[in-house]
Scaffold this active site. Structure first.
Site, short mmCIF file in Angstrom:
data_model
loop_
_atom_site.label_atom_id
_atom_site.label_comp_id
_atom_site.label_asym_id
_atom_site.label_seq_id
_atom_site.Cartn_x
_atom_site.Cartn_y
_atom_site.Cartn_z
N THR A 14 -11.47 -17.30 6.79
CA THR A 14 -11.36 -17.53 8.24
C THR A 14 -11.33 -19.01 8.60
O THR A 14 -11.67 -19.88 7.80
CB THR A 14 -12.53 -16.87 8.98
OG1 THR A 14 -13.75 -17.50 8.59
CG2 THR A 14 -12.60 -15.38 8.69
N ASP A 15 -10.94 -19.25 9.85
CA ASP A 15 -11.01 -20.61 10.41
C ASP A 15 -12.36 -20.77 11.11
O ASP A 15 -13.23 -19.89 11.03
CB ASP A 15 -9.83 -20.86 11.35
CG ASP A 15 -9.78 -19.90 12.54
OD1 ASP A 15 -10.80 -19.24 12.85
OD2 ASP A 15 -8.71 -19.80 13.15
N LEU A 16 -12.54 -21.86 11.82
CA LEU A 16 -13.83 -22.11 12.48
C LEU A 16 -14.17 -21.09 13.56
O LEU A 16 -15.34 -20.91 13.89
CB LEU A 16 -13.84 -23.52 13.08
CG LEU A 16 -13.84 -24.66 12.05
CD1 LEU A 16 -13.70 -26.01 12.75
CD2 LEU A 16 -15.08 -24.61 11.19
#
Length: 132
Positions: A14-16
């Site tokens: 995932t991203d942030l």
């Protein structure tokens, strides 16, 4: 017949914001195709080691429909759409429950490790067609 593979979304996917990074869907569907091929009785490691034959993705048509998120349990569904002497085409989708998140049509070809194109061996095609 549709082959299914369970995938869990981990933090590294995932991203942030906790949303799956777009390129990771390609990894998920690669795992789905690889698992289908293995369950068909095709040992990709032995093919490369013994004859220099490897599968290569030639083309991908992908649609991103909805995001997957950290902690989601997903299902990668793979269907063999077409097999022929020089290519195999797979329809694939990533689902979260009853919601489709991503779809792709993937064309795979055989090449020698040197990069020279090869025909898909008939026995491999037959094994993959049998599982499909």
């Amino acid at each position: 017949m549709t082959h299914e593979l369970a995938v869990r979304v981990w933090y590294e996917d995932t991203d942030l914001a906790g949303i799956v990074y777009y390129a990771n869907y390609l990894k998920y569907i690669e795992r789905g195709r690889s698992d289908l091929v293995a369950r068909a009785g095709v040992d990709q490691g032995a093919l490369a080691r013994d004859g220099g034959l490897v599968f290569a993705v030639r083309e991908v048509h992908a649609r991103y429909l909805a995001p997957a998120r950290l902690g989601d349990d997903l299902t990668v569904r793979t269907t063999v759409y077409e097999t022929g002497p020089v290519r195999m085409v797979f329809d694939q989708a990533v689902w979260r429950g009853e919601v489709v998140l991503f779809t792709a049509t993937v064309t795979v070809v055989c090449v020698h490790q040197s990069g020279r194109p090869l025909r898909v061996p008939a026995e491999i095609r037959q094994k993959i067609e049998t599982i499909a």
